[in-house]
Scaffold this active site. Structure first.
Site, short mmCIF file in Angstrom:
data_model
loop_
_atom_site.label_atom_id
_atom_site.label_comp_id
_atom_site.label_asym_id
_atom_site.label_seq_id
_atom_site.Cartn_x
_atom_site.Cartn_y
_atom_site.Cartn_z
CG ASP A 1 14.21 -18.36 11.80
OD1 ASP A 1 13.94 -17.14 12.43
OD2 ASP A 1 14.12 -18.86 10.71
CD GLU B 1 2.49 -15.97 14.59
OE1 GLU B 1 2.70 -14.92 14.28
OE2 GLU B 1 2.38 -16.79 13.55
CB ILE C 1 18.19 -7.30 11.13
CG1 ILE C 1 16.67 -6.92 11.21
CG2 ILE C 1 18.71 -6.28 12.16
CD1 ILE C 1 15.90 -6.84 12.65
CG HIS D 1 9.87 -19.08 13.17
ND1 HIS D 1 10.42 -18.45 11.76
CD2 HIS D 1 9.83 -20.48 12.81
CE1 HIS D 1 10.42 -19.59 11.10
NE2 HIS D 1 10.11 -20.61 11.62
N GLY E 1 0.09 -7.23 9.55
CA GLY E 1 0.34 -6.37 11.01
C GLY E 1 -0.67 -6.97 11.88
CB SER E 2 -2.69 -10.19 12.17
OG SER E 2 -1.85 -11.29 12.35
CG ASN E 3 1.80 -11.39 15.61
OD1 ASN E 3 1.65 -11.88 16.42
ND2 ASN E 3 2.09 -12.06 14.11
CG LEU F 1 8.28 -11.39 6.25
CD1 LEU F 1 7.24 -11.72 5.30
CD2 LEU F 1 8.13 -12.40 7.43
CE LYS F 2 15.74 -5.61 3.03
NZ LYS F 2 16.23 -4.19 2.84
C1 GAR Z 1 3.32 -14.19 11.29
O1 GAR Z 1 2.97 -15.60 11.15
C2 GAR Z 1 4.79 -14.40 11.84
O2 GAR Z 1 5.12 -15.46 12.68
C3 GAR Z 1 5.63 -14.42 10.35
O3 GAR Z 1 4.82 -13.48 9.55
C4 GAR Z 1 3.49 -13.30 10.16
C5 GAR Z 1 3.22 -12.01 9.99
O4 GAR Z 1 1.95 -11.87 10.23
N1 GAR Z 1 6.93 -14.17 10.72
C6 GAR Z 1 7.87 -14.74 9.98
O5 GAR Z 1 7.63 -15.82 9.17
C7 GAR Z 1 9.46 -14.68 10.24
N2 GAR Z 1 10.14 -15.69 9.79
P1 GAR Z 1 1.17 -10.32 10.56
O6 GAR Z 1 1.83 -9.59 9.73
O7 GAR Z 1 -0.36 -10.66 10.41
O8 GAR Z 1 1.74 -10.36 12.04
#
Ligand code: GAR
Length: 200
Positions: free
Chosen positions: A145, A174, A88, A104, A12-14, A85-86
């Site tokens: 993607d 990101e 949809i 991504h 969940g850093s984003n 990561l699932k």
């Molecule tokens: C991020 O790097 C995002 O780009 C990636 O998962 C990570 C989640 O990080 N997403 C994918 O790979 C989607 N194909 P976060 O949970 O710390 O935000």
């Protein structure tokens, strides 16, 4: 107020980066709902601690219809897959044309597709010996993607020594590009013209 729903599966850093930009007053947006397929992930914990409503997707994906109704009732403007990561289901994607975006961790159309998430992506990038990587934000369509690309940031990875080093560099970007793109959406500055997406 512009309303978003964030879909998350992990750290969940984003989500946190978006939340912080809102708190700083740089993003006039409300995170109205956090959706996850993992009830115990850090991202869901972060939402709970910060009193953001959450919705957990059932293991058999049986409650996506319910989720569509909730999102429509809440009048969500944008659905943000921020580390979700699932896959949809198509009917969910079809319910929100050009309203679902995904981040991504590589420069699409390379290093995308099924199985390409998290460290799998950075390992592939490292082993290919490409010299740039970086995040891509794209619309979600029914193929993994492959939706139209909205924004990308290329970073130099010429000197990196490991895939983990690439992951840190890309994640750092990101956290900047995702709030930036959401802000542009909220300001109605993202336009789809044919096959190109323009940001004013
Ligand atoms: C991020 O790097 C995002 O780009 C990636 O998962 C990570 C989640 O990080 N997403 C994918 O790979 C989607 N194909 P976060 O949970 O710390 O935000």
């Amino acid at each position: 107020m512009y309303k978003i729903a964030c879909f998350v599966s992990g750290n969940g850093s984003n989500l946190k980066a978006i939340f912080e930009e809102i708190a700083k007053g740089n993003l006039l947006t409300e995170i109205s709902l956090v959706v996850s397929n993992k009830s115990d992930c850090n991202a869901v914990k972060f939402a709970e601690v910060n009193a953001i409503e959450t919705f957990i997707i059932a293991k058999d994906s049986s409650n996506y219809s319910e989720l569509i109704n909730i999102l429509l009732n809440k009048k969500i403007d944008l659905i943000v897959l921020a580390g979700f990561l699932k896959k949809i289901p198509d009917f969910f994607v079809d319910a929100f044309p050009n309203k679902i975006i995904n981040i991504h961790p590589a420069l699409l159309p390379s290093f995308g597709g099924k199985g390409m998430y998290g460290m799998n992506v950075h390992n592939a990038v490292f082993n290919s010996s490409v010299k740039v990587s970086g995040p891509t934000i794209h619309f979600v369509n029914n193929n993994y993607d492959e939706g139209l690309i909205i924004s990308q940031r290329a970073i130099d990875i010429n000197d990196v020594k490991s895939p983990e080093e690439i992951a840190v560099k890309v994640l750092n970007e990101e956290h900047k590009i995702l709030p930036f793109v959401i802000r542009k959406f909220s300001e109605n500055k993202v336009r789809v013209i044919g096959s190109r997406v323009l940001i004013d």
